[in-house]
Write an enzyme that holds these catalytic residues in place. Structure first.
Site, PDB file in Angstrom:
ATOM      1  N   ASP A  67      71.198 172.952  31.471  1.00 38.54           N
ATOM      2  CA  ASP A  67      70.996 172.634  32.886  1.00 38.54           C
ATOM      3  C   ASP A  67      72.292 172.260  33.583  1.00 38.54           C
ATOM      4  O   ASP A  67      73.321 172.063  32.943  1.00 38.54           O
ATOM      5  CB  ASP A  67      69.945 171.514  33.027  1.00 38.54           C
ATOM      6  CG  ASP A  67      70.201 170.336  32.094  1.00 38.54           C
ATOM      7  OD1 ASP A  67      71.317 170.238  31.563  1.00 38.54           O
ATOM      8  OD2 ASP A  67      69.296 169.528  31.898  1.00 38.54           O
ATOM      9  N   ASN A 136      60.769 159.977  30.597  1.00 37.21           N
ATOM     10  CA  ASN A 136      59.442 160.453  30.995  1.00 37.21           C
ATOM     11  C   ASN A 136      59.028 161.704  30.213  1.00 37.21           C
ATOM     12  O   ASN A 136      58.101 162.394  30.593  1.00 37.21           O
ATOM     13  CB  ASN A 136      59.385 160.720  32.504  1.00 37.21           C
ATOM     14  CG  ASN A 136      60.390 161.783  32.941  1.00 37.21           C
ATOM     15  OD1 ASN A 136      61.091 162.354  32.112  1.00 37.21           O
ATOM     16  ND2 ASN A 136      60.455 162.038  34.231  1.00 37.21           N
ATOM     17  N   HIS A 138      60.928 164.402  29.709  1.00 36.29           N
ATOM     18  CA  HIS A 138      61.479 165.686  30.165  1.00 36.29           C
ATOM     19  C   HIS A 138      62.459 166.265  29.138  1.00 36.29           C
ATOM     20  O   HIS A 138      63.069 165.537  28.357  1.00 36.29           O
ATOM     21  CB  HIS A 138      62.086 165.584  31.570  1.00 36.29           C
ATOM     22  CG  HIS A 138      63.400 164.895  31.707  1.00 36.29           C
ATOM     23  ND1 HIS A 138      63.591 163.818  32.541  1.00 36.29           N
ATOM     24  CD2 HIS A 138      64.613 165.148  31.163  1.00 36.29           C
ATOM     25  CE1 HIS A 138      64.860 163.445  32.494  1.00 36.29           C
ATOM     26  NE2 HIS A 138      65.504 164.236  31.656  1.00 36.29           N
ATOM     27  N   GLU A 143      60.770 168.407  34.428  1.00 39.52           N
ATOM     28  CA  GLU A 143      60.091 167.135  34.675  1.00 39.52           C
ATOM     29  C   GLU A 143      58.589 167.275  34.458  1.00 39.52           C
ATOM     30  O   GLU A 143      58.059 168.393  34.468  1.00 39.52           O
ATOM     31  CB  GLU A 143      60.347 166.704  36.132  1.00 39.52           C
ATOM     32  CG  GLU A 143      61.820 166.494  36.471  1.00 39.52           C
ATOM     33  CD  GLU A 143      62.351 165.139  36.014  1.00 39.52           C
ATOM     34  OE1 GLU A 143      61.783 164.544  35.074  1.00 39.52           O
ATOM     35  OE2 GLU A 143      63.329 164.679  36.615  1.00 39.52           O
TER      36      GLU A 143
HETATM   37  C1  GLP Z   1      69.232 164.295  31.530  1.00 39.20           C
HETATM   38  C2  GLP Z   1      69.467 165.688  30.937  1.00 39.20           C
HETATM   39  C3  GLP Z   1      68.659 165.913  29.684  1.00 39.20           C
HETATM   40  C4  GLP Z   1      68.794 164.720  28.776  1.00 39.20           C
HETATM   41  C5  GLP Z   1      68.182 163.502  29.431  1.00 39.20           C
HETATM   42  C6  GLP Z   1      68.326 162.249  28.611  1.00 39.20           C
HETATM   43  O1  GLP Z   1      68.327 164.286  32.565  1.00 39.20           O
HETATM   44  N1  GLP Z   1      69.213 166.754  31.852  1.00 39.20           N
HETATM   45  O2  GLP Z   1      69.090 167.118  29.056  1.00 39.20           O
HETATM   46  O3  GLP Z   1      68.156 164.966  27.555  1.00 39.20           O
HETATM   47  O4  GLP Z   1      68.779 163.281  30.693  1.00 39.20           O
HETATM   48  O5  GLP Z   1      69.602 161.703  28.800  1.00 39.20           O
HETATM   49  P1  GLP Z   1      70.247 160.635  27.853  1.00 39.20           P
HETATM   50  O6  GLP Z   1      70.600 161.336  26.599  1.00 39.20           O
HETATM   51  O7  GLP Z   1      71.479 160.188  28.606  1.00 39.20           O
HETATM   52  O8  GLP Z   1      69.260 159.549  27.661  1.00 39.20           O
END
Ligand code: GLP
Length: 244
Positions: A67, A136, A138, A143
């Site tokens: 992404d 959440n 995702h 989402e």
């Molecule tokens: C972001 C990214 C995801 C990631 C998630 C969790 O929104 N787009 O790919 O897995 O957050 O992030 P973190 O690893 O910082 O908790």
């Protein structure tokens, strides 16, 4: 789903790096799906160390990131283009021409997403997809929703994701409100999936991903249906799950 329980963040990072380096050693020209966020940073650091020791070689590897924020240029320090170079690509011998991230700088969402779908499809999808998980549930920026998404598309980020990601920005207003993300169907095309989780703020999402119903309301729950999915999670992230 195979759940590997580890002690803490460092243990998770080393185990994930072991799985990725085994993939690269066995298939030097493999395709890796990569993720951003804080979760995989330790894994990337470990892979860099092993690269520096000469244990793993990325010369022939191709990568496809999940992404990117919409509206950020590739050189914007908050962009995932920048993040990937900063934490990983600039420290290994990967050919940057073989690295791919959705083009958030293209304001034409439809064109940017269609182009990324074409790139991933023509690559034959990925051999190993690395994922983190949002609080959440995702994955990528898919989402919670009424339906599972398919190909790359533009999403409006939820207030909880904007809030969670605001820690990486100077001000909450600076967090982009939209992103381009690979869809759930594309993620499911990966031959193998490796999803990482660390910390108790991920415990509910990890529980629902592994033990809840398969529902687009928890996008990661679809991974229960993948035939080769490994969850590497630490004790805090597994605290709501039945003990093995
Ligand atoms: C972001 C990214 C995801 C990631 C998630 C969790 O929104 N787009 O790919 O897995 O957050 O992030 P973190 O690893 O910082 O908790």
């Amino acid at each position: 789903m195979k759940i590997v329980s580890v002690r803490d963040y460092d243990d998770m990072s080393r185990k994930a790096a072991n799985i990725i380096s085994a993939q690269v050693i066995l298939e030097p020209a493999c395709t890796l799906g990569l993720a951003t966020g804080t979760t995989p940073i330790g894994c990337y650091k470990q892979l860099i160390k092993w690269y520096e020791k000469g244990d793993v070689d990325f010369a022939e590897v191709s990568t496809y990131n999940l992404d990117e924020y919409r509206g950020l240029t590739h050189s914007d320090p908050q962009s995932y283009h920048y993040f990937m170079r900063d934490v990983f690509f600039d420290h290994i011998n990967i050919d940057l021409a073989r690295t791919h991230v959705p083009d958030g700088s293209n304001p034409d969402a439809e064109a940017a997403c269609a182009e990324y779908d074409r790139i991933v499809r023509e690559a034959g999808y990925v051999d190993l997809q690395l994922l983190g998980i949002g609080r959440n549930g995702h994955i990528g920026f898919n989402e919670p929703d009424e339906v599972f998404s398919k190909g790359t598309h533009c999403v409006d980020l939820t207030p909880s994701t904007i809030e969670a990601n605001s820690r990486l920005f100077e001000r909450a207003e600076d967090v982009p409100r939209q992103a381009y993300t690979m869809g759930v169907q594309t993620i499911m095309q990966a031959r193998r999936i490796l999803i990482l989780a660390s910390g108790s703020d991920k415990a509910q999402a990890v529980h629902d991903m592994c033990y809840g119903p398969v529902t687009p309301n928890v996008p990661a729950s679809i991974l229960q249906l993948h035939t080769n999915c490994i969850v590497v999670a630490d004790e805090a992230a597994l605290e709501l799950c039945p003990k093995a």
